[in-house]
Design a protein around this motif. Structure first.
Motif, PDB file in Angstrom:
ATOM      1  N   TYR A 165      -5.022  -3.045  -1.413  1.00 35.82           N
ATOM      2  CA  TYR A 165      -5.472  -1.655  -1.781  1.00 35.82           C
ATOM      3  C   TYR A 165      -6.577  -1.173  -1.176  1.00 35.82           C
ATOM      4  O   TYR A 165      -7.042  -0.109  -1.324  1.00 35.82           O
ATOM      5  CB  TYR A 165      -5.911  -2.293  -3.002  1.00 35.82           C
TER       6      TYR A 165
ATOM      7  N   TYR B 163       2.342  -3.478 -11.554  1.00 34.03           N
ATOM      8  CA  TYR B 163       2.227  -2.789  -9.996  1.00 34.03           C
ATOM      9  C   TYR B 163       3.573  -2.791 -10.158  1.00 34.03           C
ATOM     10  O   TYR B 163       3.673  -1.795  -9.590  1.00 34.03           O
ATOM     11  CB  TYR B 163       1.261  -3.805  -9.576  1.00 34.03           C
TER      12      TYR B 163
ATOM     13  N   ARG C  77       0.356  -0.956  -0.260  1.00 31.14           N
ATOM     14  CA  ARG C  77       0.317  -0.234   0.104  1.00 31.14           C
ATOM     15  C   ARG C  77       1.170   1.435  -0.251  1.00 31.14           C
ATOM     16  O   ARG C  77       0.456   1.876  -0.990  1.00 31.14           O
ATOM     17  CB  ARG C  77      -0.740   0.471   1.078  1.00 31.14           C
TER      18      ARG C  77
ATOM     19  N   ALA D 283      -2.321  -5.509  -7.943  1.00 28.40           N
ATOM     20  CA  ALA D 283      -2.037  -5.206  -6.157  1.00 28.40           C
ATOM     21  C   ALA D 283      -2.370  -6.306  -5.143  1.00 28.40           C
ATOM     22  O   ALA D 283      -1.591  -7.430  -5.439  1.00 28.40           O
ATOM     23  CB  ALA D 283      -3.390  -4.445  -5.408  1.00 28.40           C
TER      24      ALA D 283
ATOM     25  N   PHE E   7       2.257   1.844  -3.509  1.00 28.91           N
ATOM     26  CA  PHE E   7       0.907   2.048  -4.344  1.00 28.91           C
ATOM     27  C   PHE E   7       1.103   4.082  -4.142  1.00 28.91           C
ATOM     28  O   PHE E   7       0.886   4.802  -5.629  1.00 28.91           O
ATOM     29  CB  PHE E   7      -0.048   1.553  -4.218  1.00 28.91           C
TER      30      PHE E   7
END
Length: 294
Positions: free
Chosen positions: A277, A224, A202, A235, A205
């Motif tokens: 995610y 990703y 996370r 994800a 991201f």
């Protein structure tokens, strides 16, 4: 105009614990003028906007974040607040009105205001954190040999699924990208391994990536981890790769379906959701049910 979002959250969230409640949340509607800054004072809050044309992210040098409202339009802001080992969620529908404003002008006004003298960093990427703030091990240099406790790429239990849409070289590149991070988890308890996988992916991201349902490989781990443009399916694929490397088998829930996706792990007879995610890692509330819905 500055809005203390923590006060808003404490009033509206009313201690809703999404680990215990999966009911969909209604939107709180707010009308706000361009040129305003939505201040984020709580230290552990994640924000996601569905309209980056309206909202831009600003980080002050003290580490606090603001959403700058630069253009008229509607934007949905989803807020997750982490407190006392619980997650609270609230959604806001912002109706932004007025003339377009340059983000630099808002920043300058903030710097000139009392108590807002901190400078800005990395305003260019309107996501939860600015680009470049990730300091983890994903994508770092890795050794070419095997590491004790990490499953070799050709022995991954979900190899066929992970190989979907990827060449051998692309899968290897994904494996090498997460290998330095996975190596830090080898000696940890299994629950801690799963939680750290969700958190690290996370953070990766939020700092480095862009959500996409159109970019090449948005559906797989290569999108990703390497191209840094992916959807929740990408994800889940990256999550599954990390899990397999540590010896976990998993099920990719809703693979190739136009709905939310995550990894489902049988851990000592209890099924866990590992979902960077969707911001959740823990036991599923009911079979194939996600605590924050789909």
């Amino acid at each position: 105009m500055h809005i203390n979002v923590r006060k808003i959250l404490l009033t509206l969230v009313a201690c809703l614990n999404i680990f215990l409640c999966s009911t969909a949340l209604a939107y709180e509607e707010i009308t706000i003028e361009t040129g305003s800054a939505w201040e984020m004072e709580h230290p552990k809050v994640l924000y996601q906007s569905d309209n980056h044309e309206v909202c831009e992210l600003y980080q002050k040098e003290d580490g606090k974040f603001c959403i700058l409202l630069v253009k008229p339009g509607d934007a949905t802001i989803t807020v997750w607040m982490f407190e006392d080992k619980k997650i609270y969620q609230e959604k806001f529908l912002l109706h932004v009105v007025g003339e377009p404003v340059d983000a630099k002008d808002i920043i300058a006004a903030m710097k000139n205001s009392a108590g807002n003298t901190q400078g800005a960093t990395n305003v260019d990427f309107p996501n939860v954190f600015p680009r470049g703030s990730y300091r983890g091990n994903i994508g770092q240099a890795t050794t070419s040999g095997s590491i004790n406790g990490i499953v070799p790429v050709n022995e991954l239990s979900n190899l066929k699924l992970l190989h979907w849409n990827l060449t051998d070289a692309q899968l290897q590149e994904c494996y090498d990208a997460v290998k330095p991070f996975v190596a830090t988890l080898v000696d940890l308890p299994h629950e801690e391994q799963m939680k750290k996988i969700a958190l690290e992916l996370r953070e990766f991201f939020d700092a480095r990536m862009e959500y996409s349902t159109t970019a090449p490989h948005f559906l797989d781990a290569y999108g990703y981890l390497v191209l840094k443009k992916a959807s929740c399916q990408g994800a889940a694929a990256a999550t599954g790769l990390c899990l397999n490397m540590l010896g976990f088998d998993y099920e990719h829930v809703n693979h190739n379906k136009w709905t939310h996706q995550w990894c489902r792990v049988n851990y000592n007879g209890t099924y866990w959701i590992v979902d960077p995610y969707g911001l959740y890692c823990g036991p599923e509330p009911a079979p194939y049910k996600h605590p924050i819905g789909e």
